[in-house]
Enzyme design. Structure first.
Site, PDB file in Angstrom:
ATOM      1  CG  HIS A  86      10.966  -3.953 -15.376  1.00 47.54           C
ATOM      2  ND1 HIS A  86      10.031  -4.894 -15.689  1.00 47.54           N
ATOM      3  CD2 HIS A  86      11.802  -3.889 -16.440  1.00 47.54           C
ATOM      4  CE1 HIS A  86      10.282  -5.385 -16.878  1.00 47.54           C
ATOM      5  NE2 HIS A  86      11.349  -4.795 -17.365  1.00 47.54           N
ATOM      6  CG  ASP A 117       7.378  -5.692 -13.825  1.00 44.58           C
ATOM      7  OD1 ASP A 117       8.201  -6.472 -14.348  1.00 44.58           O
ATOM      8  OD2 ASP A 117       7.490  -4.448 -13.893  1.00 44.58           O
ATOM      9  CB  SER A 197      10.339  -4.450 -20.599  1.00 42.06           C
ATOM     10  OG  SER A 197      10.918  -5.580 -20.059  1.00 42.06           O
TER      11      SER A 197
END
Lengths: 511, 488
Positions: A86, A117, A197
């Site tokens: 992402h 992901d 992330s």
């Protein structure tokens, strides 16, 4: 694995043996071993800066504005950077940076796995790696209570940041990037913020996972993609193509009820589940049939609640498939019509006719004709509603939620929706129509958007007639007027191309 | 059917050229009309559709009726729904008189209530119906407090519209009256009078707009005629139409743009209209009256009204409706037999007026899916309820397709030993029981009479899942469940 109607059993995991080939891949050092201290960690953690532009599912000929997503990444053996999908999806320009340095190093996505992901990046200038290091992987899942550290570049500064916490849970959870997939996650109580992330989460300096999501409303809950998922991703791409998670496509239910067991003639020691439906196009189609009782999977006995035991711990039987790659076999021992036999399933790539997962790195399919806007029903389109799972139009929600449950996919592989009408003289009586499901165009039943385009383009009558699900009256347009106005409508509404039609792509492909 | 906003064709006085035929003075004295006003206090208990063996706590509501015959009171049906006790009261008499519903027609929202005690009607006289009412005519609303004091409120007629009546699926004529009821809530039968008679009973009241919507005298007349014939008042047309304003639609049908009418977009399977009227017909005349392409006809007094008013107010079930349609480019005169609305053309009925149909077998609560069940999800039911049920209710609710007349569900499972393994089931649709397709609730009993091999097999639509109950021991298990869960 995808969601199913079956209840999930809470499970605790311990050691997971990785296939030898994968283990070898992860162990090969690219350069001399440096002890894993803070210096090495700093030299292995990078900032990933992505200029994104998301497609617009509401007006699919347009895109949303340009934005910036900042995340982290970790250098792994082979001069590659591991990060979350992402962070790098829908990219217009991708760069990586080292700590507190503004020197941008353009990068590209070598492999992306939207279904779990993860992504692997390459830096165009290999010189980037001259003064960096890499981090090794851990071969074990952490234990509950283990202390771990998350490194990365969250908001609040330019230098690397570290947060520390413990492993608070290991369980299956929804991966919100694709939206429909469930895989293992490790939950930690270290603070994870936007920017973390894609960054490494370490135990004793070894990567136990990649930080990837947090729950905005809860405190001290961060999610980490564990090594089982990361390892599988790296093994999958070893052949140069990411094939993704295969799916059995079985609806199966427990055999706990004594009357049901009696009717099936099952002795108490024969445990397993009963298959009620096999989805066409999925891996088990052709090998398993509705009514089959699954007794064993790869030699592991299946219990009456659908669980298997590996290494003393209970998992759902799909866990076996979670650990395998496309092309591998899964062996079942089954009872079919009273007779015990074996059934071998070859795992196939998952190709779905409806985009049930969030899509990335591609444009929405659409067709605009005489101001009528058509697009196939997809999770992305539903997400244009706030709280879409409750608030989107009920007919669309029904077709989405019950697509497999009520076997709607057989009759209607793509649910083509006339989302709205761009006002123009030829369509002026239909301006208020929104979100109607198209059943037929010019007498032709519509199974997907290509059907729809053909039905319009091959029409030889004086009128175009569009019929819808439910009982609304048909839309009728004079063909000559529609053809005349088509071009000017595109101009007026700034639509460069009247269509984007693309075949289904695999989870790791980009268009 | 969709929960679209009601299409209210409100015609306000300012827009209409018609002058009142006579200026009626505001009635100074309505003394005569108090003699027909009845206060009705209704105790009621609603069904709990998600726990169908129980009823809710008892509550009460009050409204009004008018004496319509020697021993009969007319009121709006909504007032007496789920009634457990009805008490009638009259002016200057503090006694309350028990009453019972004699006749009710939910589709027209009217009911007749009888008071057993003949004393009640002493001093009361039946009301006269006044159908000859016009825009801007003044009316007076009469109400009675619990203290039996009467109050009147002046108002005036401001328009007429064809609307969906409460608790009904039909659309009928209503009159709109402007009246300020000074903060009272209303809508349960407040009568509106002129000195010549009863103009209508209020079926709703918007206090912020000071607007009351009345069941008009002409509709009351219709109801009384139906009672006399012992027939439902409102027929089933059997087909659905939509406006055909788009000239292209007419061109496509091979008709000249000057031909006015509405497009027949569907015919209800199994209705008497099937085979007579066809999808694609353009309906241009009903009962000798022209219809325009918006679906309106011209009423001499009220102007343009939805043509459904002609059908629902002009005919009874069993009558023949003469229509003119245009088909294949030419006109056709047809006779459409009209059916009864209770022939249940809906898969999921919007309102039901009897106790919910259900049975508990092996702890599985099997019920008929109804609009009442959906509304049991609360105020946000249109978002919160099961998505498949909502889809059918709003978008695909015509019965008779694929032979299916209704939807039967397992709403929940009352956990017991006999249903281990199924206890998480909720809101699933039953496709078959013991190989018999379940096309309506009445099929369930029939199907449970034919187990095979000592087992009942229930096939669910969702995932084609089959669940099994044993025949042996089921009765005892059911008896235990009934005791455990307090079911009847």
């Amino acid at each position: 694995m995808l969601t199913s109607g079956v209840n999930r059993v809470k499970i605790k995991l311990a050691v997971l043996a990785l296939a030898p080939a994968v283990a070898a891949l992860l162990l090969s050092p690219a350069r001399a071993e440096v002890p894993i201290g803070l210096e090495r960690i700093r030299a292995s953690t990078v900032k990933v800066v992505n200029t994104v532009q998301r497609p617009n599912y509401d007006s699919p000929w347009r895109r949303h504005g340009v934005g910036r997503v900042v995340g982290s990444g970790v250098i792994i053996p082979g001069n590659r950077i591991l990060t979350s999908a992402h962070t790098v999806s829908d990219s217009r320009f991708l760069k990586v940076e080292k700590e507190a340095s503004d020197i941008p190093y353009p990068a590209r996505v070598a492999y992306v796995a939207h279904d779990c992901d993860l992504a692997l990046l390459e830096v165009l200038d290999e010189g980037f790696f001259d003064d960096t290091s890499y981090l090794p992987f851990s071969h074990e899942l952490p234990e509950l209570g283990d202390t771990v550290e998350a490194y990365g570049f969250p908001r609040g500064g330019r230098r690397i940041s570290v947060t520390r916490g413990i492993v608070s849970r290991i369980d299956y959870s929804r991966y919100s990037h694709p939206g429909e997939d469930f895989h293992l996650i490790v939950q930690i109580d270290a603070a994870l913020n936007p920017g973390n992330s894609g960054g490494p989460v370490l135990k004793d300096g070894r990567i136990i996972g990649i930080a990837f999501q947090a729950i905005p409303t809860a405190e001290n809950i961060g999610y980490v993609i564990p090594m089982t998922v990361v390892g599988r991703f790296l093994a999958d791409i070893a052949d140069g193509v990411y094939d993704g998670y295969p799916e059995l496509g079985l609806a199966h239910f427990n055999l706990l009820n004594p009357a049901q067991r009696a009717r099936l003639g099952l002795r108490p020691e024969r445990t397993g589940v009963i298959v009620s439906d096999v989805l066409q196009g999925f891996s088990a189609a052709g090998a398993i049939e509705p009514g089959d009782i699954l007794l064993e999977i790869d030699g592991l006995p299946i219990r009456n609640d659908g669980t298997i035991v590996i290494g003393g711990h209970a998992y759902l039987l799909e866990e076996v498939v979670e650990r395998k790659l496309v092309g591998e076999m899964v062996d079942f021992r089954i009872i079919r019509e009273g007779r015990e036999k074996t059934a071998a399933v070859k795992l196939k790539p998952l190709v779905e006719t409806m985009a049930r997962r969030n899509q990335y790195d591609r444009l929405p399919e659409y067709f605009v004709f005489a101001g009528l806007v058509f697009t196939p029903l997809s999770r992305d389109y539903l997400r244009t509603w706030d709280r879409w799972w409750d608030r989107a139009k009920k007919s669309l929600l029904y077709y989405f939620d019950y697509y497999y449950t009520d076997r709607l996919y057989l009759e209607r592989p793509q649910v083509v929706v006339m989302t709205r009408v761009l006002p123009s003289p030829v369509n002026r009586y239909y301006i208020g129509l929104t979100d109607e499901i198209v059943t037929k165009v010019n007498g032709r039943s519509i199974a997907d958007i290509s059907d729809l385009v053909e039905a319009f383009e091959n029409n030889e009558s004086d009128y175009h007639v569009i019929e819808f699900d439910g009982d609304p009256p048909p839309v009728i347009l004079p063909a000559a007027e529609a053809a005349r106005e088509h071009g000017s409508i595109l101009l007026r509404y700034g639509i460069a191309r009247d269509r984007h039609i693309a075949p289904a792509v695999r989870p790791g492909e980009t268009e | 059917m969709r929960a679209a906003p009601l299409i209210v064709i409100a015609i306000f006085a300012a827009a209409v050229l018609v002058q009142p035929s006579a200026v009626r003075p505001a009635p100074a004295e309505l003394a005569g009309y108090w003699d027909s006003l009845v206060l009705l206090e209704v105790s009621y208990q609603e069904y709990l559709h998600r726990q169908p063996w129980e009823k809710s706590r008892e509550r009460s509501r009050s409204g009004y009726g008018v004496v319509i015959a020697e021993d009969m009171i007319l009121c709006v049906a909504e007032l007496v729904r789920d009634a457990t006790l009805i008490r009638a009261g009259k002016r200057a008499d503090y006694r309350s008189y028990p009453a019972e519903v004699e006749f009710v027609d939910w589709d027209i929202n009217l009911a007749l209530v009888r008071v057993g005690d003949g004393d009640f009607f002493r001093g009361l006289s039946p009301v006269r119906l006044e159908a000859d009412i016009d825009f801007e005519d003044p009316v007076v609303f009469g109400v009675m407090e619990e203290t039996r004091e009467t109050r009147s409120f002046p108002g005036r007629i401001v328009g007429a519209a064809v609307v969906r009546y409460p608790l009904s699926t039909a659309m009928l004529l209503s009159l709109n009256a402007s009246v300020n009821l000074e903060g009272r809530s209303a809508g349960l039968g407040e009568p509106a009078w002129t000195k010549d008679g009863l103009v209508g009973l209020a079926m709703s009241y918007d206090s912020s707009a000071n607007l009351a919507r009345l069941v008009p005298a002409v509709v009351i007349q219709r109801f009384l005629e139906a009672v006399a014939k012992d027939s439902p008042a409102v027929p089933l047309m059997g087909f659905m139409t939509s406006p055909a304003v788009n000239p292209v639609l007419k061109e496509y049908l091979g008709l000249s743009p000057g031909i006015e009418g509405v497009y027949v977009r569907g015919v209800i399977p199994g209705s008497a209209a099937e085979g007579v009227v066809k999808r694609g017909d353009l309906l241009s005349r009903v009962g000798g009256t022209d219809i325009d392409s918006s679906g309106n006809y011209s009423h001499p007094r009220w102007g343009r009204l939805d043509f459904l008013d002609l059908v629902y107010r002009g005919y009874f079930p069993g009558d023949e409706l003469e229509v003119e349609v245009w088909r294949d480019g030419g006109p056709l005169n047809l006779k459409v037999p009209l059916g009864t609305r209770r022939d249940a053309p809906l898969l999921i009925p919007v309102h039901t007026f009897a106790s919910p149909r259900y049975l508990v077998a092996g702890g599985l609560v099997i019920q008929e899916l109804t609009g009442d069940y959906l509304r049991g999800w609360g105020r946000e039911w249109q978002h919160a309820a099961n998505k498949k049920f909502l889809y059918h209710f709003f978008y695909d609710n015509i019965a008779g397709r694929n032979g299916r007349e209704g939807m039967v569900i397992i709403s929940r499972v009352l956990p017991a030993e006999v249903n281990i393994g199924y206890q998480d089931l909720a809101d699933v649709v039953i496709a078959e029981i013991n190989d018999l397709p379940i096309l309506s609730f009445t099929d369930v009993d029939k199907a449970l009479e034919r187990p095979a091999g000592g087992f009942h097999r229930i096939l669910l639509e969702e995932h084609n899942r089959e669940i099994v109950l044993p025949v042996e021991g089921l009765e005892e298990a059911d008896a235990r469940i009934r005791i455990e869960y307090g079911i009847d």
